[in-house]
Design an enzyme around this catalytic site. Structure first.
Site, short mmCIF file in Angstrom:
data_model
loop_
_atom_site.label_atom_id
_atom_site.label_comp_id
_atom_site.label_asym_id
_atom_site.label_seq_id
_atom_site.Cartn_x
_atom_site.Cartn_y
_atom_site.Cartn_z
N THR A 221 0.90 -1.16 0.00
CA THR A 221 0.00 0.00 0.00
C THR A 221 0.92 1.20 0.00
OG1 THR A 221 -1.52 -1.15 1.48
CG2 THR A 221 -1.73 1.23 1.39
N ASP B 76 -7.77 -2.46 4.28
CA ASP B 76 -7.92 -1.36 5.25
C ASP B 76 -7.69 0.02 4.62
OD1 ASP B 76 -5.22 -1.94 4.75
OD2 ASP B 76 -4.59 -1.22 6.72
N THR C 155 0.14 -0.12 6.38
CA THR C 155 0.32 -1.04 5.26
C THR C 155 0.35 -2.45 5.85
OG1 THR C 155 2.72 -0.96 5.43
CG2 THR C 155 1.72 0.60 3.94
N GLY C 156 0.21 -3.43 4.99
CA GLY C 156 0.25 -4.81 5.48
C GLY C 156 -1.12 -5.44 5.44
N1 GLY Z 1 -3.12 -2.83 3.51
C1 GLY Z 1 -3.56 -3.12 2.22
C2 GLY Z 1 -4.58 -4.15 2.14
O1 GLY Z 1 -4.77 -4.93 3.05
O2 GLY Z 1 -5.23 -4.20 1.11
#
Ligand code: GLY
Length: 311
Positions: free
Chosen positions: A165, A196, A216-217
């Site tokens: 992200t 998210d 991110t993640g």
């Molecule tokens: N953090 C990016 C996703 O889970 O799509």
């Protein structure tokens, strides 16, 4: 200006906006747009890896710390700059979140040009995955498979996918904070899956009074722990930036999740002090101020949270 490490390609542009006296919101949008346009980033915008059906679906959001206004879009196909669509949602609609066809219709209505997002490189990676891992020789059969869900585990395999992200946070000369996120989500995700990044409170949060944060993640984890809001809430309670980041990360340790994996957070307090956190050691982020010639990359604080047990 603070960004996740893949924000390197956009941070100079974003700081230029601040130098010209632009707002924090203008700056985070400008920074994210550069990453969305980067075909070498396979986790954001043009060049992002597709969902299981071979379609690139994008999520993005913005938040204005002056007003707590937010705009978000999810599962948008065929538009290169979801962050700008999210901003227009915030500014022109009485809504905060549009997804799928509605978001695409709105994008056309406000004048964004449709574009193909799947690069030949990304298409070849997808085809190889289908053929080698899924034994699906003819991808046109995929929409008719009864059990497409059997393949979704690829999305959770760090060898086969990555949940990247881009995050940008900014503090402008007027003392305003803003946050923006954008992603193509997990490669090989089930169509329609939202992470998210467009979920305010989970993927991003900005409040002029306290600070801003973005993640991110594995979005399925930060949605459950409201991680970005949680960090800002700890700032509100008077914790230092480092304590707030550690506490927000440690909350993830209560999640029972068979796919428990990496989460990283960038954070800034209302004075522009910044820090970033990750449960993966060695992760980095970038930052730059108006008086710096270029950005600096710095290691994130490693917070070794692991998979939780039932409470
Ligand atoms: N953090 C990016 C996703 O889970 O799509």
């Amino acid at each position: 200006m603070v960004a996740s490490a893949n924000g390197r390609v956009g941070i100079m542009r974003a700081v230029e906006v601040l130098r010209r006296g632009g707002s924090a919101l203008d700056a985070v949008e400008a920074g994210v747009r550069e990453v969305e346009a980067n075909p070498d980033d396979h986790t954001v915008g043009y060049g992002g890896l597709p969902n299981l059906l071979g379609v690139v679906e994008l999520d993005a959001a913005v938040m204005d710390g002056r007003t707590l206004a937010t705009g978000a879009v999810g599962a948008v196909k065929g538009f290169a700059h979801p962050v700008s669509i999210a901003r227009r949602v915030m500014e022109e609609l009485p809504h905060v979140f549009l997804v799928g066809e509605g978001a695409e219709r709105f994008a056309r209505e406000v004048g964004f040009a449709p574009t193909e997002l799947l690069t030949e490189e990304a298409r070849q990676v997808w085809l190889r995955m289908l053929r080698e891992e899924g034994q699906v020789e003819d991808p046109s059969r995929l929409p008719y498979l009864e059990k497409m869900r059997q393949y979704v585990g690829w999305a959770m395999d760090p060898e086969k996918a990555s949940p990247g992200t881009v995050n940008f946070l900014a503090l402008d000369r007027a003392g305003n904070l803003a946050a923006a996120t954008s992603t193509s989500g997990w490669a090989w995700k089930y169509p329609g899956r939202l992470g998210d990044s467009p979920v305010v409170g989970a993927g991003l949060y900005a409040d002029n009074r306290y600070g801003a944060a973005a993640c991110t993640g594995r979005g399925e984890m930060t949605i459950r722990a409201c991680t970005a809001y949680s960090l800002v809430r700890y700032l509100r309670e008077g914790l230092t930036l480092e304590e707030a980041g550690r506490r927000a990360m440690e909350e993830l340790g209560h999640l029972v999740d068979r796919y428990f994996s990496t989460v990283s957070v960038v954070a800034m307090d209302r004075w522009g002090n910044h820090m970033a956190f990750s449960n993966r050691s060695g992760a980095t982020y970038v930052f730059m101020t108006e008086d710096m010639e270029t950005y600096q990359e710095r290691e994130r604080v490693y917070v070794p949270v692991t998979r939780g047990r039932s409470l």
